[in-house]
Every structure is written in structure tokens, then in C-alpha cells.
Design a protein around this motif. Structure first.
Motif, PDB file in Angstrom:
ATOM      1  N   ILE A  10     -27.464  -7.597  42.955  1.00 19.93           N
ATOM      2  CA  ILE A  10     -28.819  -7.061  42.950  1.00 19.93           C
ATOM      3  C   ILE A  10     -28.788  -5.538  43.031  1.00 19.93           C
ATOM      4  O   ILE A  10     -29.537  -4.858  42.364  1.00 19.93           O
ATOM      5  N   ILE A  13     -27.801  -3.527  39.499  1.00 17.67           N
ATOM      6  CA  ILE A  13     -28.556  -3.717  38.261  1.00 17.67           C
ATOM      7  C   ILE A  13     -29.189  -2.392  37.850  1.00 17.67           C
ATOM      8  O   ILE A  13     -29.842  -1.724  38.640  1.00 17.67           O
ATOM      9  N   ASP A  14     -28.993  -2.023  36.593  1.00 20.26           N
ATOM     10  CA  ASP A  14     -29.592  -0.811  36.034  1.00 20.26           C
ATOM     11  C   ASP A  14     -30.917  -1.204  35.387  1.00 20.26           C
ATOM     12  O   ASP A  14     -30.962  -1.642  34.233  1.00 20.26           O
ATOM     13  N   TYR A  15     -31.982  -1.045  36.123  1.00 17.78           N
ATOM     14  CA  TYR A  15     -33.296  -1.480  35.645  1.00 17.78           C
ATOM     15  C   TYR A  15     -33.777  -0.657  34.455  1.00 17.78           C
ATOM     16  O   TYR A  15     -34.512  -1.155  33.609  1.00 17.78           O
ATOM     17  N   ASN A  16     -33.359   0.595  34.384  1.00 17.37           N
ATOM     18  CA  ASN A  16     -33.732   1.421  33.230  1.00 17.37           C
ATOM     19  C   ASN A  16     -33.093   0.886  31.948  1.00 17.37           C
ATOM     20  O   ASN A  16     -33.710   0.916  30.888  1.00 17.37           O
ATOM     21  N   ILE A  18     -32.315  -2.267  31.406  1.00 15.80           N
ATOM     22  CA  ILE A  18     -33.035  -3.503  31.068  1.00 15.80           C
ATOM     23  C   ILE A  18     -34.371  -3.169  30.418  1.00 15.80           C
ATOM     24  O   ILE A  18     -34.757  -3.789  29.425  1.00 15.80           O
ATOM     25  N   GLU A  19     -35.046  -2.177  30.952  1.00 16.41           N
ATOM     26  CA  GLU A  19     -36.342  -1.786  30.396  1.00 16.41           C
ATOM     27  C   GLU A  19     -36.207  -1.274  28.961  1.00 16.41           C
ATOM     28  O   GLU A  19     -37.117  -1.427  28.145  1.00 16.41           O
ATOM     29  N   PHE A  24     -36.219  -7.506  26.322  1.00 15.98           N
ATOM     30  CA  PHE A  24     -37.039  -7.403  27.533  1.00 15.98           C
ATOM     31  C   PHE A  24     -38.466  -7.017  27.172  1.00 15.98           C
ATOM     32  O   PHE A  24     -39.432  -7.595  27.680  1.00 15.98           O
ATOM     33  N   LEU A 102     -31.597 -11.337  31.198  1.00 12.86           N
ATOM     34  CA  LEU A 102     -30.544 -10.955  32.149  1.00 12.86           C
ATOM     35  C   LEU A 102     -29.159 -11.304  31.622  1.00 12.86           C
ATOM     36  O   LEU A 102     -28.210 -10.529  31.796  1.00 12.86           O
ATOM     37  N   TYR A 105     -28.237  -8.709  29.166  1.00 19.18           N
ATOM     38  CA  TYR A 105     -27.885  -7.482  29.893  1.00 19.18           C
ATOM     39  C   TYR A 105     -26.453  -7.562  30.401  1.00 19.18           C
ATOM     40  O   TYR A 105     -25.686  -6.601  30.250  1.00 19.18           O
TER      41      TYR A 105
END
Length: 111
Positions: A10, A13-16, A18-19, A24, A102, A105
Motif C-alpha cells: 500500500i 503504490i504510485d497513485y500518479n 495509476i492516474e 484507469f 491494478l 499497473y
């Protein structure tokens, strides 16, 4: 960020990233379209009740002494149950789509 669950994945995770993924963005657009559509239907029909309640069409008797307002109100309960059931069934496909995003990713090197 504290790791409360004990899952180290958790935190990394590179949320940028994924965005920025196309899959996504398609997922979010599809989910938002569904949610806003179902909300618009619900609110429109719900808000129409006080507007239509005093109109002649809903003041007519439908069954014995039961007027159209009562029938419309009962229909709102049925509509709510149907929309909730529809959402629950659709949520399963949203969960699968989120898991696929995910997985994509992680396949691209995300940690």
C-alpha cells in the motif's frame, strides 16, 4: 503515511502513475457515467413527486380510493429497490475492472 494494515504494498503504490493510465481513466469515466446517470434518474423521479402531487393526473383515483399520488409513491419505493439492486450487481464489475487496472499497473513495473 502509517502502515496500519501491515501491507507494505500500500505504501509503495504510485497513485500518479495509476492516474496517468488510460485504462484507469476509462474505468473512472465508465463508473462515473453509471453513478451520475443512476443518481439523476433517482433524483428526477423523487423530486417530481411534490411537483406532480397536486396535478390533476395524480389526483385521479386509480384503484378504489387510491389516487395516483399513492401509486407514484409506491413506485418510488420499487424504483429505489431496483436501482440499489442494479448498483450492487454493477459494483461487482467495477471491482473486477479496478482489479484489472491494478494488475496492469503491477505488470508495468508498479510496486
Amino acid at each position: 503515511m502509517a502502515n496500519i494494515s501491515g501491507n507494505k504494498n500500500i505504501e509503495s503504490i504510485d497513485y500518479n502513475a495509476i492516474e496517468a493510465m488510460e485504462s484507469f481513466n476509462k474505468f473512472v469515466k465508465k463508473k462515473n457515467t453509471f453513478l451520475f446517470s443512476i443518481t439523476a434518474v433517482f433524483l428526477t423521479l423523487y423530486i417530481l413527486l411534490p411537483i406532480l402531487a397536486f396535478q390533476p393526473v395524480l389526483q385521479q383515483k386509480f384503484f378504489g380510493n387510491i389516487t395516483g399520488v399513492w401509486v407514484y409513491s409506491a413506485g418510488l419505493f420499487i424504483m429505489t429497490i431496483i436501482l440499489c439492486t442494479l448498483y450492487v450487481k454493477k459494483a461487482a464489475s467495477f471491482d473486477k475492472a479496478a482489479a484489472a487496472v491494478l494488475a496492469e499497473y503491477h505488470e508495468k513495473g508498479g510496486k
